[in-house]
Design a protein around this motif. Structure first.
Motif, PDB file in Angstrom:
ATOM      1  N   PRO A 135       0.910  -1.237   0.050  1.00 24.86           N
ATOM      2  CA  PRO A 135      -0.024  -0.023  -0.172  1.00 24.86           C
ATOM      3  C   PRO A 135       0.826   1.203  -0.073  1.00 24.86           C
ATOM      4  O   PRO A 135       2.182   1.030   0.122  1.00 24.86           O
ATOM      5  CB  PRO A 135      -0.883  -0.012   1.221  1.00 24.86           C
ATOM      6  N   ASN A 136       0.079   2.336  -0.230  1.00 24.99           N
ATOM      7  CA  ASN A 136       1.126   3.695  -0.042  1.00 24.99           C
ATOM      8  C   ASN A 136       1.667   3.842   0.960  1.00 24.99           C
ATOM      9  O   ASN A 136       1.238   3.673   2.102  1.00 24.99           O
ATOM     10  CB  ASN A 136       0.013   4.815  -0.210  1.00 24.99           C
TER      11      ASN A 136
ATOM     12  N   GLU B  13       7.437   2.045 -10.177  1.00 28.71           N
ATOM     13  CA  GLU B  13       6.176   2.339 -10.785  1.00 28.71           C
ATOM     14  C   GLU B  13       6.436   2.625 -12.200  1.00 28.71           C
ATOM     15  O   GLU B  13       5.841   3.654 -13.038  1.00 28.71           O
ATOM     16  CB  GLU B  13       5.511   3.513 -10.344  1.00 28.71           C
TER      17      GLU B  13
ATOM     18  N   THR C 168       9.550   2.783  -2.073  1.00 27.43           N
ATOM     19  CA  THR C 168      10.746   3.726  -2.745  1.00 27.43           C
ATOM     20  C   THR C 168      12.016   3.871  -1.805  1.00 27.43           C
ATOM     21  O   THR C 168      12.878   4.057  -2.247  1.00 27.43           O
ATOM     22  CB  THR C 168       9.921   5.101  -3.067  1.00 27.43           C
ATOM     23  N   THR C 169      11.515   3.946  -0.465  1.00 25.07           N
ATOM     24  CA  THR C 169      12.616   3.993   0.605  1.00 25.07           C
ATOM     25  C   THR C 169      13.782   2.948   0.205  1.00 25.07           C
ATOM     26  O   THR C 169      14.682   2.930   0.419  1.00 25.07           O
ATOM     27  CB  THR C 169      12.033   4.026   1.783  1.00 25.07           C
TER      28      THR C 169
HETATM   29  N1  LIG Z   1      13.182  11.514   3.568  1.00 26.45           N
HETATM   30  C1  LIG Z   1      12.248  10.985   4.204  1.00 26.45           C
HETATM   31  N2  LIG Z   1      12.103  11.676   5.475  1.00 26.45           N
HETATM   32  C2  LIG Z   1      10.854  11.357   6.415  1.00 26.45           C
HETATM   33  N3  LIG Z   1      10.076  10.350   6.024  1.00 26.45           N
HETATM   34  C3  LIG Z   1      10.124   9.830   4.822  1.00 26.45           C
HETATM   35  C4  LIG Z   1      11.191  10.186   3.768  1.00 26.45           C
HETATM   36  N4  LIG Z   1      11.199   9.283   2.896  1.00 26.45           N
HETATM   37  C5  LIG Z   1      10.110   8.588   3.228  1.00 26.45           C
HETATM   38  N5  LIG Z   1       9.304   8.879   4.301  1.00 26.45           N
HETATM   39  C6  LIG Z   1       8.190   8.020   4.792  1.00 26.45           C
HETATM   40  O1  LIG Z   1       8.473   6.732   4.896  1.00 26.45           O
HETATM   41  C7  LIG Z   1       7.246   6.164   4.657  1.00 26.45           C
HETATM   42  C8  LIG Z   1       7.549   5.216   3.463  1.00 26.45           C
HETATM   43  O2  LIG Z   1       7.625   6.097   2.189  1.00 26.45           O
HETATM   44  P1  LIG Z   1       8.022   5.423   0.919  1.00 26.45           P
HETATM   45  O3  LIG Z   1       7.917   6.590  -0.336  1.00 26.45           O
HETATM   46  O4  LIG Z   1       8.998   4.469   0.840  1.00 26.45           O
HETATM   47  O5  LIG Z   1       6.651   4.726   0.408  1.00 26.45           O
HETATM   48  P2  LIG Z   1       6.043   3.756  -0.784  1.00 26.45           P
HETATM   49  O6  LIG Z   1       5.758   2.493  -0.498  1.00 26.45           O
HETATM   50  O7  LIG Z   1       7.027   4.126  -1.900  1.00 26.45           O
HETATM   51  O8  LIG Z   1       4.661   4.671  -1.356  1.00 26.45           O
HETATM   52  P3  LIG Z   1       3.936   5.135  -2.452  1.00 26.45           P
HETATM   53  O9  LIG Z   1       3.225   3.747  -2.984  1.00 26.45           O
HETATM   54  O10 LIG Z   1       3.017   6.190  -2.359  1.00 26.45           O
HETATM   55  O11 LIG Z   1       5.062   5.576  -3.489  1.00 26.45           O
HETATM   56  C9  LIG Z   1       6.130   7.132   4.475  1.00 26.45           C
HETATM   57  O12 LIG Z   1       5.415   7.137   5.640  1.00 26.45           O
HETATM   58  C10 LIG Z   1       6.908   8.365   4.084  1.00 26.45           C
HETATM   59  O13 LIG Z   1       6.439   9.445   4.407  1.00 26.45           O
END
Ligand SMILES: Nc1ncnc2c1ncn2[C@@H]1O[C@H](COP(=O)(O)OP(=O)(O)OP(=O)(O)O)[C@@H](O)[C@H]1O
Ligand SMILES: [Mg+2]
Length: 276
Positions: free
Chosen positions: A48-49, A190, A54-55
């Motif tokens: 999920p979002n 994506e 991405t992290t």
């Molecule tokens: N540089 C940062 N500083 C603080 N929080 C961060 C940072 N990068 C990511 N986060 C937080 O880490 C969590 C994971 O984010 P991430 O972007 O990895 O999710 P995602 O699975 O890729 O989501 P999406 O499907 O929306 O792209 C989120 O709560 C985001 O707000």
């Protein structure tokens, strides 16, 4: 990993994530995540979002340093390397929101991806030595070859600014740029986002060709579950930063924790459930 999937592989994984954690202040974006990527696999990370997908890419590519854990490429740790050094080791990527140089042409954008490979010195570039001239024409030839992977369209439009291209074509240019640094492992964040159905089907075909024809290993993040299920050898599922499942697509599709994770999300959940 499922026993069926695990038995398919021997030797050293191409990439190994070992108990990787990333905290941003009080938020744990990635928690104790481990998985292996084997040569020539297409493996997807879904969730999920905000699940941490991405992290994970930013950790692998050296943009973020893990709070704990290790990331190894062919058995060697990548920790401490800068993003450009990770590229030289053989990992390149595309971005969730396309990041091209809009004031540059299609060809120039791909050439930027090649700069890590060029040998000529800065002094040589200033004086335009024969070596520089030779390298430049070779770089152009190679950039055009990479663009031709996607058919004739991008070769024909090589001198146009990328901003004039369709979204789907810009995604292709971004992949060509990532290929220009000669990766072993390609990370696609994506790759079909913003594409219509026909463009998505086309993207699935060329992603498979990247593996089948160029021998690449591919890790991708994909929101369209039908696409992921059809294209991936294996899938890892993240939820709230943790890996809740990993296995063959049909195993993941049936996994109770995965179904619950998607059902539990109100905003995007409905869409995901239908696609599951
Ligand atoms: N540089 C940062 N500083 C603080 N929080 C961060 C940072 N990068 C990511 N986060 C937080 O880490 C969590 C994971 O984010 P991430 O972007 O990895 O999710 P995602 O699975 O890729 O989501 P999406 O499907 O929306 O792209 C989120 O709560 C985001 O707000
Ligand atoms: Mg993301």
């Amino acid at each position: 990993m499922s026993i069926a999937a695990e038995n398919m592989h021997t030797g050293t994984p191409l990439l190994e994530l070992s108990q990787v954690t990333k905290r941003f202040g009080g938020l744990t974006a990635v928690k104790d995540v481990s998985f292996n990527i084997w040569p020539k696999e297409i493996i997807s990370v879904i969730g999920p979002n905000g699940a941490g997908k991405t992290t994970v890419f930013n950790l692998i590519t050296g943009i973020y340093v893990p709070t704990s854990g290790d990331i190894l490429l062919q058995g060697k740790s990548l920790l401490g390397l800068k993003p450009n050094e990770v590229v030289v080791r053989g990992i390149t990527r595309t971005f969730q929101n396309i990041r091209l140089f809009n004031n540059m042409t299609v060809l120039e954008n791909v050439l930027v991806g090649e700069h890590t490979q060029l040998k000529a010195s800065v002094l040589g570039s200033l004086f335009h030595t024969p070596r520089v001239v030779r390298e430049e024409s070779e770089a152009r030839r190679r950039a055009l070859e990479l663009l031709s992977f996607f058919g004739n369209v991008l070769v024909e439009r090589q001198d146009e600014y990328v901003i004039n291209l369709s979204y789907a074509d810009r995604r292709r240019v971004e992949i060509a740029r990532a290929l220009a640094a000669n990766p072993k492992l390609l990370l696609l964040d994506e790759p079909t986002a913003g594409m219509n159905e026909a463009e998505t089907l086309d993207a699935v075909k060329y992603i498979r060709r990247l593996r089948d024809e160029l021998g690449l290993t591919i890790l991708l993040i994909e929101h369209k579950l039908a696409v992921t299920m059809g294209m991936s050898d294996r899938i890892a599922v993240l939820d709230y930063g943790q890996k809740i499942a990993e296995g063959l697509p049909e195993e993941v599709r049936r996994d109770e924790r995965v179904i619950t994770a998607y059902l539990g999300k109100s905003k995007t959940g409905d869409e995901h459930v239908t696609e599951l």
